[in-house]
Design a protein around this motif. Structure first.
Motif, PDB file in Angstrom:
ATOM      1  N   SER A 106      22.665  42.226 -15.026  1.00 54.29           N
ATOM      2  CA  SER A 106      23.564  42.993 -15.883  1.00 54.29           C
ATOM      3  C   SER A 106      22.858  43.334 -17.187  1.00 54.29           C
ATOM      4  O   SER A 106      21.791  42.806 -17.487  1.00 54.29           O
ATOM      5  CB  SER A 106      24.830  42.179 -16.176  1.00 54.29           C
ATOM      6  N   ILE A 107      23.492  44.178 -17.947  1.00 55.37           N
ATOM      7  CA  ILE A 107      22.959  44.566 -19.246  1.00 55.37           C
ATOM      8  C   ILE A 107      23.114  43.424 -20.243  1.00 55.37           C
ATOM      9  O   ILE A 107      22.299  43.254 -21.144  1.00 55.37           O
ATOM     10  CB  ILE A 107      23.638  45.866 -19.758  1.00 55.37           C
ATOM     11  N   ILE A 108      24.183  42.622 -20.084  1.00 55.71           N
ATOM     12  CA  ILE A 108      24.443  41.520 -21.011  1.00 55.71           C
ATOM     13  C   ILE A 108      25.367  40.507 -20.343  1.00 55.71           C
ATOM     14  O   ILE A 108      26.113  40.837 -19.432  1.00 55.71           O
ATOM     15  CB  ILE A 108      25.058  42.041 -22.339  1.00 55.71           C
ATOM     16  N   ILE A 109      25.300  39.287 -20.829  1.00 56.27           N
ATOM     17  CA  ILE A 109      26.203  38.215 -20.412  1.00 56.27           C
ATOM     18  C   ILE A 109      26.972  37.782 -21.651  1.00 56.27           C
ATOM     19  O   ILE A 109      26.371  37.461 -22.675  1.00 56.27           O
ATOM     20  CB  ILE A 109      25.424  37.021 -19.830  1.00 56.27           C
ATOM     21  N   ILE A 110      28.287  37.785 -21.555  1.00 59.42           N
ATOM     22  CA  ILE A 110      29.128  37.332 -22.663  1.00 59.42           C
ATOM     23  C   ILE A 110      29.626  35.933 -22.301  1.00 59.42           C
ATOM     24  O   ILE A 110      30.373  35.764 -21.345  1.00 59.42           O
ATOM     25  CB  ILE A 110      30.301  38.297 -22.915  1.00 59.42           C
ATOM     26  N   ASP A 111      29.180  34.941 -23.064  1.00 53.04           N
ATOM     27  CA  ASP A 111      29.459  33.544 -22.740  1.00 53.04           C
ATOM     28  C   ASP A 111      29.549  32.754 -24.036  1.00 53.04           C
ATOM     29  O   ASP A 111      28.664  32.850 -24.880  1.00 53.04           O
ATOM     30  CB  ASP A 111      28.325  33.008 -21.859  1.00 53.04           C
ATOM     31  N   ASP A 112      30.592  31.979 -24.194  1.00 53.16           N
ATOM     32  CA  ASP A 112      30.791  31.226 -25.432  1.00 53.16           C
ATOM     33  C   ASP A 112      29.829  30.063 -25.600  1.00 53.16           C
ATOM     34  O   ASP A 112      29.655  29.556 -26.700  1.00 53.16           O
ATOM     35  CB  ASP A 112      32.234  30.708 -25.511  1.00 53.16           C
ATOM     36  N   SER A 113      29.194  29.622 -24.533  1.00 53.71           N
ATOM     37  CA  SER A 113      28.311  28.462 -24.656  1.00 53.71           C
ATOM     38  C   SER A 113      26.840  28.825 -24.470  1.00 53.71           C
ATOM     39  O   SER A 113      26.016  27.973 -24.188  1.00 53.71           O
ATOM     40  CB  SER A 113      28.719  27.381 -23.656  1.00 53.71           C
ATOM     41  N   ALA A 114      26.522  30.080 -24.640  1.00 57.70           N
ATOM     42  CA  ALA A 114      25.141  30.518 -24.460  1.00 57.70           C
ATOM     43  C   ALA A 114      24.346  30.378 -25.760  1.00 57.70           C
ATOM     44  O   ALA A 114      24.905  30.360 -26.848  1.00 57.70           O
ATOM     45  CB  ALA A 114      25.114  31.971 -23.998  1.00 57.70           C
ATOM     46  N   LEU A 115      23.055  30.313 -25.604  1.00 58.13           N
ATOM     47  CA  LEU A 115      22.140  30.292 -26.726  1.00 58.13           C
ATOM     48  C   LEU A 115      21.189  31.458 -26.568  1.00 58.13           C
ATOM     49  O   LEU A 115      20.584  31.627 -25.511  1.00 58.13           O
ATOM     50  CB  LEU A 115      21.349  28.977 -26.743  1.00 58.13           C
ATOM     51  N   ARG A 116      21.074  32.278 -27.575  1.00 60.27           N
ATOM     52  CA  ARG A 116      20.167  33.422 -27.521  1.00 60.27           C
ATOM     53  C   ARG A 116      18.739  32.915 -27.597  1.00 60.27           C
ATOM     54  O   ARG A 116      18.332  32.325 -28.594  1.00 60.27           O
ATOM     55  CB  ARG A 116      20.463  34.380 -28.671  1.00 60.27           C
ATOM     56  N   HIS A 117      17.987  33.102 -26.532  1.00 63.03           N
ATOM     57  CA  HIS A 117      16.604  32.640 -26.476  1.00 63.03           C
ATOM     58  C   HIS A 117      15.672  33.772 -26.890  1.00 63.03           C
ATOM     59  O   HIS A 117      15.661  34.831 -26.274  1.00 63.03           O
ATOM     60  CB  HIS A 117      16.260  32.176 -25.059  1.00 63.03           C
ATOM     61  N   THR A 118      14.923  33.562 -27.963  1.00 61.12           N
ATOM     62  CA  THR A 118      13.928  34.542 -28.393  1.00 61.12           C
ATOM     63  C   THR A 118      12.522  33.994 -28.222  1.00 61.12           C
ATOM     64  O   THR A 118      11.592  34.739 -27.978  1.00 61.12           O
ATOM     65  CB  THR A 118      14.149  34.944 -29.861  1.00 61.12           C
ATOM     66  N   SER A 119      12.396  32.680 -28.363  1.00 66.40           N
ATOM     67  CA  SER A 119      11.130  31.996 -28.124  1.00 66.40           C
ATOM     68  C   SER A 119      11.435  30.514 -27.973  1.00 66.40           C
ATOM     69  O   SER A 119      12.467  30.039 -28.461  1.00 66.40           O
ATOM     70  CB  SER A 119      10.158  32.203 -29.292  1.00 66.40           C
ATOM     71  N   TRP A 120      10.532  29.779 -27.346  1.00 68.52           N
ATOM     72  CA  TRP A 120      10.760  28.339 -27.220  1.00 68.52           C
ATOM     73  C   TRP A 120      10.753  27.662 -28.579  1.00 68.52           C
ATOM     74  O   TRP A 120      11.512  26.729 -28.823  1.00 68.52           O
ATOM     75  CB  TRP A 120       9.733  27.710 -26.269  1.00 68.52           C
ATOM     76  N   GLU A 121       9.944  28.143 -29.496  1.00 67.80           N
ATOM     77  CA  GLU A 121       9.912  27.557 -30.829  1.00 67.80           C
ATOM     78  C   GLU A 121      11.290  27.662 -31.483  1.00 67.80           C
ATOM     79  O   GLU A 121      11.819  26.669 -32.001  1.00 67.80           O
ATOM     80  CB  GLU A 121       8.870  28.273 -31.688  1.00 67.80           C
ATOM     81  N   ASN A 122      11.893  28.843 -31.449  1.00 67.74           N
ATOM     82  CA  ASN A 122      13.222  29.022 -32.047  1.00 67.74           C
ATOM     83  C   ASN A 122      14.295  28.269 -31.284  1.00 67.74           C
ATOM     84  O   ASN A 122      15.194  27.706 -31.888  1.00 67.74           O
ATOM     85  CB  ASN A 122      13.572  30.509 -32.117  1.00 67.74           C
ATOM     86  N   THR A 123      14.223  28.269 -29.974  1.00 65.38           N
ATOM     87  CA  THR A 123      15.219  27.589 -29.158  1.00 65.38           C
ATOM     88  C   THR A 123      15.225  26.090 -29.435  1.00 65.38           C
ATOM     89  O   THR A 123      16.282  25.483 -29.574  1.00 65.38           O
ATOM     90  CB  THR A 123      14.978  27.859 -27.662  1.00 65.38           C
ATOM     91  N   LEU A 124      14.078  25.492 -29.515  1.00 63.62           N
ATOM     92  CA  LEU A 124      13.994  24.044 -29.739  1.00 63.62           C
ATOM     93  C   LEU A 124      14.392  23.639 -31.145  1.00 63.62           C
ATOM     94  O   LEU A 124      14.793  22.494 -31.371  1.00 63.62           O
ATOM     95  CB  LEU A 124      12.583  23.539 -29.416  1.00 63.62           C
ATOM     96  N   LYS A 125      14.318  24.576 -32.102  1.00 62.31           N
ATOM     97  CA  LYS A 125      14.799  24.288 -33.472  1.00 62.31           C
ATOM     98  C   LYS A 125      16.290  24.062 -33.433  1.00 62.31           C
ATOM     99  O   LYS A 125      16.872  23.360 -34.155  1.00 62.31           O
ATOM    100  CB  LYS A 125      14.472  25.446 -34.414  1.00 62.31           C
TER     101      LYS A 125
END
Length: 125
Positions: A106-125
């Motif tokens: 899909s073009i996008i997933i709308i989910d209240d428990s999602a985390l926007r992943h841009t990089s592992w460095e940012n995600t792990l912060k």
């Protein structure tokens, strides 16, 4: 900057036909879910603005997919039917093209428990 056609879901590129598809989580997005999973039933009312948002997206030509783990994990043993009945009770069923436990390309997933992943460095912060 990534374009929608460059987004990868399930190791597949979003194809042109999927660019008008939106996956929408049930709990916490459509179903208010004020007590969390609680007793496993769909006990709550729709989240504020749900009907208007779904109507807007449908009017813009999007294919809307309702997804939820409840499809296979509902206390009734038939989650898809329970979700369908809840959506129908709250006049929301007409907006959805499918009810599933699968997140389709899909073009996008709308989910209240999602985390926007841009990089592992940012995600792990």
């Amino acid at each position: 900057m990534m374009k929608a056609v460059d987004i990868f879901l399930s190791e597949q590129k979003v194809e042109a036909k999927d660019q008008k598809t939106i996956n929408i989580d049930l709990d916490g997005v459509c179903h208010r879910y004020s007590k969390g999973y609680f007793d496993g039933t769909l006990y709550d009312i729709p989240a504020e603005g749900t009907r208007e948002a779904l109507q807007l997206l449908k009017n813009k030509g999007y294919k809307l997919i309702c997804f939820s783990a409840r499809v296979n994990a509902h206390v009734s043993g038939n989650g898809r039917t329970a979700i369908k009945e809840w959506l129908q009770k709250h006049n929301l069923l007409e907006f959805f093209d499918d009810i599933t436990d699968t997140k389709y390309p899909s073009i996008i997933i709308i989910d209240d428990s999602a985390l926007r992943h841009t990089s592992w460095e940012n995600t792990l912060k």
